[in-house]
Design a protein around this motif. Sequence first.
Motif, PDB file in Angstrom:
ATOM      1  N   SER A 142       0.817  -1.107   0.005  1.00  0.00           N
ATOM      2  CA  SER A 142       0.161  -0.045   0.039  1.00  0.00           C
ATOM      3  C   SER A 142       0.724   1.324  -0.032  1.00  0.00           C
ATOM      4  O   SER A 142       0.284   2.264  -0.353  1.00  0.00           O
ATOM      5  N   ASP A 143       2.189   1.188   0.401  1.00  0.00           N
ATOM      6  CA  ASP A 143       3.064   2.297   0.366  1.00  0.00           C
ATOM      7  C   ASP A 143       3.548   2.683  -1.104  1.00  0.00           C
ATOM      8  O   ASP A 143       4.425   3.533  -0.998  1.00  0.00           O
ATOM      9  N   GLY A 144       3.290   1.837  -2.065  1.00  0.00           N
ATOM     10  CA  GLY A 144       4.128   2.000  -3.047  1.00  0.00           C
ATOM     11  C   GLY A 144       3.607   3.135  -4.383  1.00  0.00           C
ATOM     12  O   GLY A 144       4.074   3.273  -5.451  1.00  0.00           O
ATOM     13  N   GLY A 145       2.374   3.516  -4.045  1.00  0.00           N
ATOM     14  CA  GLY A 145       1.592   4.703  -5.006  1.00  0.00           C
ATOM     15  C   GLY A 145       0.690   4.051  -5.729  1.00  0.00           C
ATOM     16  O   GLY A 145       0.164   2.875  -5.709  1.00  0.00           O
ATOM     17  N   ALA A 146       0.072   5.090  -6.802  1.00  0.00           N
ATOM     18  CA  ALA A 146      -1.117   4.492  -7.298  1.00  0.00           C
ATOM     19  C   ALA A 146      -0.838   3.397  -8.295  1.00  0.00           C
ATOM     20  O   ALA A 146      -1.741   2.425  -8.728  1.00  0.00           O
ATOM     21  N   ALA A 147       0.237   3.510  -8.884  1.00  0.00           N
ATOM     22  CA  ALA A 147       0.576   2.387 -10.042  1.00  0.00           C
ATOM     23  C   ALA A 147       0.544   0.856  -9.416  1.00  0.00           C
ATOM     24  O   ALA A 147      -0.026  -0.124  -9.924  1.00  0.00           O
ATOM     25  N   ILE A 148       1.207   0.775  -8.434  1.00  0.00           N
ATOM     26  CA  ILE A 148       1.256  -0.673  -7.788  1.00  0.00           C
ATOM     27  C   ILE A 148      -0.097  -0.923  -7.357  1.00  0.00           C
ATOM     28  O   ILE A 148      -0.342  -2.193  -7.201  1.00  0.00           O
ATOM     29  N   SER A 149      -0.622   0.032  -6.853  1.00  0.00           N
ATOM     30  CA  SER A 149      -2.071  -0.297  -6.087  1.00  0.00           C
ATOM     31  C   SER A 149      -3.020  -0.781  -7.312  1.00  0.00           C
ATOM     32  O   SER A 149      -3.729  -1.736  -7.068  1.00  0.00           O
ATOM     33  N   ALA A 150      -3.012  -0.274  -8.427  1.00  0.00           N
ATOM     34  CA  ALA A 150      -3.863  -0.803  -9.480  1.00  0.00           C
ATOM     35  C   ALA A 150      -3.345  -1.945  -9.943  1.00  0.00           C
ATOM     36  O   ALA A 150      -4.239  -2.756 -10.375  1.00  0.00           O
ATOM     37  N   ILE A 151      -2.000  -2.121  -9.940  1.00  0.00           N
ATOM     38  CA  ILE A 151      -1.662  -3.671 -10.453  1.00  0.00           C
ATOM     39  C   ILE A 151      -2.156  -4.502  -9.462  1.00  0.00           C
ATOM     40  O   ILE A 151      -2.748  -5.633 -10.078  1.00  0.00           O
TER      41      ILE A 151
END
Length: 420
Positions: A361-370
């Motif tokens: 959850s700390d990685g930003g929007a891109a990783i959250s979407a992935i």
Amino acid sequence: MKQRALWSVAVAATLALTGCGSATGTSSSDGTSGRLVVWDWKSGDKTATAYVEKAKADFAKKHPGVTVEFVAQPFDQYYTLLGAAIQAGKGPDVMMFNGGGQIRDRVDALVPIDGFVAPDKQRLTGWDAFTKGGKVYGAPVTLQGYPIYFNKTLYRKAGLDPQRPAATWAGFAADCAAITKATGASCFALGNKEGVGIQFFLSAFGSGILTPQEYDSWVAGQRDWTSPHVKQVFQLWKDVSDRGLNSKGANSTTMFTDAFGIFQSGKATNIIGLMSDIGHWKDFNEFLGPDNVGVMKSPVITEGTTPSLPFDGGVGYAVAKWTKDPALAADLVRSLTSTEPLTSFYADAGAVVSDTTVQTSDGGAAISAIVADLKTGKPALHVALSSKTIELMGRLSQQILEGTVSVDDALKQLGESDRS
């Protein structure tokens, strides 16, 4: 013959330097003494240092008298060196593999590890890519997928809303045209010098072209290379190039890492990248900024399709058939896939790891979407193919772009290879 002899010398030298073969795997199952050798292409990376050290520490708690040595091989030579070691019947005790054809084609040299890794089955995901004939031959370390990344800044410069990328191919192509007109950026950054670009393209856009039934049949091994939709995938590969949507010189541009550099420098709007652990969200965040990295699935290209994120088990470790103590080697594999090391691998390398308990959850929007798309994702189409067919597809993809082979002829050759 001369090249083969040179590789044999290289393998012999590597085995001698690392003590592989008769000297390895001599420890008893209680771990009182002995030595295990691991071959991979990750352990030499700075971003994997903490991961390896924590895995070794986890293993040392259970087997304090066993020495573990990692030998990082160059990736471009890895499977050649490994193949020669397999032919010689001696080598490392534990080996890294890509999921899919690379490990499935070599299971005769591996120990099934189902019984050893049974306690990890629920915690880890990505097992199918390391399975053949109902038996598990490797434990997944990472998940590998092929999202389409896009540069939100370029969208904004063209007056487009990056929060709402096009859901159809016509809309996607129109957006690309608008961005190119406004910024000069190409639609795609493409590197196909290694013949890898076609793998990414097939898997990224396949779910927008093949029907769900066709997709599932392909993954299950029931592939019809003559079907109109399969032809459409490869025709689109050619058409995108013919229309000038790719960055220049795709066949002379390496995917690793020149194509990624084109995208990161803002010279291309989109790139089919990876989830782990190069050419991925973390790399792009560092160059473009976390707020400027977008992720999308394939647009709908054939009406009635259900685009999804293609992903499988990425890389993992397997146990060699010749190791003296398979249980001990399998325990090292379990340490390499334990939670604390994998948490470090995510934090340092940005790898989307196989452990479903690791928080991202700390990685930003891109990783959250992935990660959100993993819930409905399907296996990547190219991972279902044998390594022989993958290699042929790479060569033919270059020839299609050059115009020296037709799409129909390429599909005929691929169908014959896939059936043999």
